[in-house]
Design a protein around this motif. Structure first.
Motif, PDB file in Angstrom:
ATOM      1  N   LEU A  42     101.755 -23.069  49.744  1.00 19.05           N
ATOM      2  CA  LEU A  42     100.785 -22.017  49.457  1.00 19.05           C
ATOM      3  C   LEU A  42      99.552 -22.562  48.754  1.00 19.05           C
ATOM      4  CD1 LEU A  42      99.849 -19.086  49.250  1.00 19.05           C
ATOM      5  CD2 LEU A  42     101.297 -18.842  47.219  1.00 19.05           C
ATOM      6  N   THR A  43      99.751 -23.359  47.705  1.00 19.60           N
ATOM      7  CA  THR A  43      98.598 -23.888  46.971  1.00 19.60           C
ATOM      8  C   THR A  43      97.754 -24.800  47.856  1.00 19.60           C
ATOM      9  OG1 THR A  43      99.992 -25.681  46.096  1.00 19.60           O
ATOM     10  CG2 THR A  43      99.732 -23.702  44.737  1.00 19.60           C
ATOM     11  N   ASP A  44      98.402 -25.592  48.705  1.00 21.07           N
ATOM     12  CA  ASP A  44      97.646 -26.447  49.619  1.00 21.07           C
ATOM     13  C   ASP A  44      96.850 -25.600  50.613  1.00 21.07           C
ATOM     14  OD1 ASP A  44      97.240 -29.296  50.805  1.00 21.07           O
ATOM     15  OD2 ASP A  44      97.905 -28.107  52.525  1.00 21.07           O
ATOM     16  N   ALA A  45      97.456 -24.505  51.096  1.00 21.30           N
ATOM     17  CA  ALA A  45      96.751 -23.610  52.022  1.00 21.30           C
ATOM     18  C   ALA A  45      95.538 -22.975  51.343  1.00 21.30           C
ATOM     19  CB  ALA A  45      97.705 -22.533  52.534  1.00 21.30           C
ATOM     20  N   LEU A  46      95.678 -22.582  50.088  1.00 17.15           N
ATOM     21  CA  LEU A  46      94.557 -21.975  49.369  1.00 17.15           C
ATOM     22  C   LEU A  46      93.440 -22.983  49.148  1.00 17.15           C
ATOM     23  CD1 LEU A  46      96.576 -19.923  46.722  1.00 17.15           C
ATOM     24  CD2 LEU A  46      95.325 -18.997  48.679  1.00 17.15           C
ATOM     25  N   LEU A  47      93.788 -24.205  48.773  1.00 23.06           N
ATOM     26  CA  LEU A  47      92.766 -25.217  48.508  1.00 23.06           C
ATOM     27  C   LEU A  47      92.065 -25.668  49.786  1.00 23.06           C
ATOM     28  CD1 LEU A  47      94.622 -27.459  45.889  1.00 23.06           C
ATOM     29  CD2 LEU A  47      92.899 -25.724  45.437  1.00 23.06           C
TER      30      LEU A  47
ATOM     31  N   SER B  78      84.296 -27.283  49.837  1.00 21.65           N
ATOM     32  CA  SER B  78      83.647 -28.512  49.382  1.00 21.65           C
ATOM     33  C   SER B  78      84.073 -28.883  47.968  1.00 21.65           C
ATOM     34  CB  SER B  78      82.128 -28.359  49.436  1.00 21.65           C
ATOM     35  OG  SER B  78      81.682 -27.359  48.536  1.00 21.65           O
ATOM     36  N   ALA B  79      84.534 -27.900  47.197  1.00 22.45           N
ATOM     37  CA  ALA B  79      84.945 -28.179  45.821  1.00 22.45           C
ATOM     38  C   ALA B  79      86.245 -28.965  45.754  1.00 22.45           C
ATOM     39  CB  ALA B  79      85.087 -26.867  45.042  1.00 22.45           C
ATOM     40  N   PHE B  80      87.028 -28.974  46.835  1.00 23.20           N
ATOM     41  CA  PHE B  80      88.340 -29.628  46.799  1.00 23.20           C
ATOM     42  C   PHE B  80      88.480 -30.713  47.860  1.00 23.20           C
ATOM     43  CE2 PHE B  80      88.829 -25.195  45.410  1.00 23.20           C
ATOM     44  CZ  PHE B  80      89.268 -25.396  44.114  1.00 23.20           C
ATOM     45  N   GLN B  81      87.378 -31.150  48.445  1.00 18.51           N
ATOM     46  CA  GLN B  81      87.467 -32.129  49.522  1.00 18.51           C
ATOM     47  C   GLN B  81      87.730 -33.543  49.019  1.00 18.51           C
ATOM     48  OE1 GLN B  81      83.519 -31.641  51.248  1.00 18.51           O
ATOM     49  NE2 GLN B  81      82.835 -33.558  50.300  1.00 18.51           N
ATOM     50  N   ASP B  82      87.564 -33.790  47.738  1.00 19.21           N
ATOM     51  CA  ASP B  82      87.778 -35.139  47.190  1.00 19.21           C
ATOM     52  C   ASP B  82      89.234 -35.406  46.858  1.00 19.21           C
ATOM     53  OD1 ASP B  82      85.136 -35.977  47.363  1.00 19.21           O
ATOM     54  OD2 ASP B  82      84.626 -35.068  45.449  1.00 19.21           O
ATOM     55  N   LEU B  83      90.094 -34.406  46.933  1.00 21.00           N
ATOM     56  CA  LEU B  83      91.507 -34.603  46.608  1.00 21.00           C
ATOM     57  C   LEU B  83      92.151 -35.501  47.643  1.00 21.00           C
ATOM     58  CD1 LEU B  83      93.755 -33.736  44.615  1.00 21.00           C
ATOM     59  CD2 LEU B  83      94.322 -31.920  46.219  1.00 21.00           C
ATOM     60  N   ALA B  84      92.898 -36.501  47.170  1.00 20.20           N
ATOM     61  CA  ALA B  84      93.535 -37.439  48.099  1.00 20.20           C
ATOM     62  C   ALA B  84      94.484 -36.721  49.046  1.00 20.20           C
ATOM     63  CB  ALA B  84      94.295 -38.506  47.312  1.00 20.20           C
ATOM     64  N   VAL B  85      94.469 -37.112  50.291  1.00 23.53           N
ATOM     65  CA  VAL B  85      95.321 -36.496  51.315  1.00 23.53           C
ATOM     66  C   VAL B  85      96.786 -36.715  50.946  1.00 23.53           C
ATOM     67  CG1 VAL B  85      95.963 -36.488  53.756  1.00 23.53           C
ATOM     68  CG2 VAL B  85      93.577 -36.834  53.080  1.00 23.53           C
ATOM     69  N   GLY B  86      97.577 -35.671  51.004  1.00 29.29           N
ATOM     70  CA  GLY B  86      98.991 -35.787  50.682  1.00 29.29           C
ATOM     71  C   GLY B  86      99.335 -35.476  49.251  1.00 29.29           C
ATOM     72  N   THR B  87      98.333 -35.173  48.410  1.00 30.68           N
ATOM     73  CA  THR B  87      98.600 -34.827  47.017  1.00 30.68           C
ATOM     74  C   THR B  87      99.053 -33.385  46.908  1.00 30.68           C
ATOM     75  OG1 THR B  87      96.926 -36.382  46.237  1.00 30.68           O
ATOM     76  CG2 THR B  87      97.618 -34.664  44.706  1.00 30.68           C
ATOM     77  N   LEU B  88     100.168 -33.158  46.238  1.00 31.06           N
ATOM     78  CA  LEU B  88     100.681 -31.807  46.029  1.00 31.06           C
ATOM     79  C   LEU B  88     100.192 -31.290  44.682  1.00 31.06           C
ATOM     80  CD1 LEU B  88     104.371 -32.143  47.299  1.00 31.06           C
ATOM     81  CD2 LEU B  88     102.348 -31.384  48.557  1.00 31.06           C
ATOM     82  N   VAL B  89      99.725 -30.043  44.682  1.00 34.78           N
ATOM     83  CA  VAL B  89      99.215 -29.405  43.469  1.00 34.78           C
ATOM     84  C   VAL B  89     100.091 -28.188  43.201  1.00 34.78           C
ATOM     85  CG1 VAL B  89      97.217 -28.379  42.333  1.00 34.78           C
ATOM     86  CG2 VAL B  89      96.892 -30.166  44.040  1.00 34.78           C
ATOM     87  N   LEU B  90     100.822 -28.224  42.091  1.00 34.85           N
ATOM     88  CA  LEU B  90     101.743 -27.130  41.780  1.00 34.85           C
ATOM     89  C   LEU B  90     101.148 -26.281  40.663  1.00 34.85           C
ATOM     90  CD1 LEU B  90     104.497 -26.009  42.576  1.00 34.85           C
ATOM     91  CD2 LEU B  90     105.505 -27.341  40.743  1.00 34.85           C
TER      92      LEU B  90
END
Length: 502
Positions: free
Chosen positions: A276-281, A490-502
């Protein structure tokens, strides 16, 4: 029992100990050098010569045992071929220290006399890894003071689960000790995935086997998304697809939830949350409908339950899932409905219990009167942080308000206040990465940004997850570019691919 530390034994230590026995220690040499350089009894150039290394790094195990130089030929080195010895490069050498390190928790060995499902006694490194997984790693995956039991029984019945749990523990331990061989970890990771693929490809893949394989793949998914997300071998998306495939074979998420054991349900709640969090980001639809959160609410979950009179985190996440689907409908051309926005606002309106207060003085009065009730206060503040993060998403994505809009900034400030209200030693702050990331990405003042970085540093000190460092790096890159003033994506495009945010 004493703490253990995984290190690779270097044969040069034996040479060093002999030399130390035959000559004064380095401290003594340093003192004598200050008075007379000739007292040591050996020439100056000899004392400063580098120590002879009798083996090369990465040598096979037989050459390490014999303390001879290995030519590193795969699959068998020349010395082993000539001597007829079985050559092995992936064997792990362990030394258990009698004195615990500062970063290592006190572990009590509880698997000394157990065996796996085939009746084979567990190896020493497997027993130690399970100890570490149970005592140190599993509690980090939940905010509850008393989380459900870890999947140790499944690990003893299923080899893939045992391998995944050990790899998870050893990878996390390697981040703290910095002494574990990455090659050895990678080799065991590949063996684990080969074992999973072998059982999935068999014709006798029954439901009980699929339940065990689901836990194994979930552990690998969390390992790559939390601990090893910055490593080149991280395969978060591949494990994500594997979990979805197994869930589909089990009849879907709801069917798997009903038939799974408690520890599996806890991992599934974490999987649904990170999806869910990945879908929102990322601005996509979640893989599961909002209705699953009503079912998740009644089972073992990764968060601390709140008191009556406040909204549960499951209901908040369910509303956020509805907004994710609704925002996709708007992108597909559906007209924005004001009544729907008001409905989301009411569902995410932060609620306060009688025990809680936003003022420092009243909070301290509650702490002094009954400190045992403070975890409940922190749990409610944790839920409110997610509510404010959901409202930021609502106004930014669905209502398309600019970052500087007063209404949006009010919830940015309130979200950070809720997170600051959680005690630094409380486990709730460790799983507040999503609201912290969302609020930090939309914060405009240096004070708030420094607060976000300070909290991230505290969370990393407690978790030692590379995902925290990935979020920190993404925020710093965002603040330098000022892209948070543009669009949500664009605010979250710098997050490394595969990083999970809980």
């Amino acid at each position: 029992m004493t703490c253990c530390s995984l290190v690779t034994i270097e044969a040069s230590r034996s040479t060093e100990s002999i030399n130390n026995y035959q000559r004064p220690t380095s401290n003594a040499i340093g003192k004598m050098d200050q008075t007379d350089s000739t007292v040591c009894g050996e020439p100056e150039e000899r004392r400063h010569q580098p120590k002879r290394q009798r083996i090369v790094e990465g040598s096979c195990w037989p050459c390490k045992q014999r303390r001879v130089k290995c030519d590193l030929q795969k699959s068998s080195c020349r010395r082993c071929v000539l001597s007829g010895t079985q050559c092995s490069y992936d064997k792990l050498v362990l030394r258990w220290r009698g004195r615990p390190t500062r970063t290592a928790p006190f572990l009590q060995q509880v698997f000394s006399d157990v065996a796996d499902g085939s009746g084979t006694p567990l190896a020493t490194n497997e027993r130690r890894a399970l100890d570490y997984f149970k005592a140190r790693l599993w509690p980090l995956l939940s905010t509850a003071d008393r989380p459900c039991s870890p999947p140790i029984s499944l690990a003893l019945r299923s080899r893939p689960v045992l391998q995944a749990a050990c790899i998870f523990a050893e990878s996390h331990r390697a981040l703290q000790e910095r002494g574990q061989s990455r090659e050895a970890l990678m080799s065991r990771r590949l063996n684990c995935m080969a074992s999973i693929r072998g059982q999935l490809g068999s014709d006798s893949a029954e439901r009980q086997m699929l339940d065990c394989l689901l836990v194994a793949v979930l552990l690998l998914y969390l390992l790559d998304g939390f601990v090893d997300c910055n490593q080149q071998h991280a395969s978060t998306q591949a494990h994500y697809a594997g979990v979805l495939a197994i869930l589909d074979a089990l009849g879907g998420f709801e069917s798997a939830w009903k038939s799974s054991e408690r520890e599996t349900c806890m991992l599934l709640s974490e999987f649904a949350s990170t999806d869910l969090t990945d879908a929102l980001l990322q601005g996509r639809k979640p893989c599961f409908p909002p209705t699953i959160w009503q079912q998740i609410q009644s089972g073992p979950v990764w968060w601390q339950t709140t008191s009556q009179g406040t909204r549960s985190l499951a209901s908040v996440l369910g509303t956020m899932a509805e907004m994710a689907f609704y925002s996709q409908d708007i992108r597909d051309g559906q007209e924005l409905c004001r009544d729907k926005v008001v409905e989301f606002e009411r569902a995410l309106q932060p609620t306060y219990s009688i025990l809680e207060s936003d003022t420092f003085m009243e909070k301290e009065l509650v702490r002094a009167s009954d400190p045992a009730r403070m975890p409940e206060v922190f749990a409610n503040a944790f839920v409110r942080a997610f509510q404010h993060a959901g409202l930021i998403y609502l106004y930014r994505v669905i209502c398309n308000l600019p970052t500087r809009h007063l209404l949006l900034q009010q919830h940015v400030h309130a979200c950070l206040d809720c997170i600051q209200g959680i005690d630094l030693n409380c486990k709730a702050q460790n799983c507040a990465l999503f609201p912290l990331y969302v609020a930090g990405a939309h914060s405009l003042s240096k004070v708030h940004r420094d607060c976000v970085l300070l909290r991230l540093d505290g969370i990393y000190a407690a978790l030692r997850f590379e995902a925290v460092l990935s979020i920190r790096a993404a925020l710093e890159s965002l603040w330098k570019s000022e892209r948070q003033l543009e669009t949500w994506s664009s605010a979250f495009q710098d997050l490394a691919v595969g990083t999970l945010v809980l």
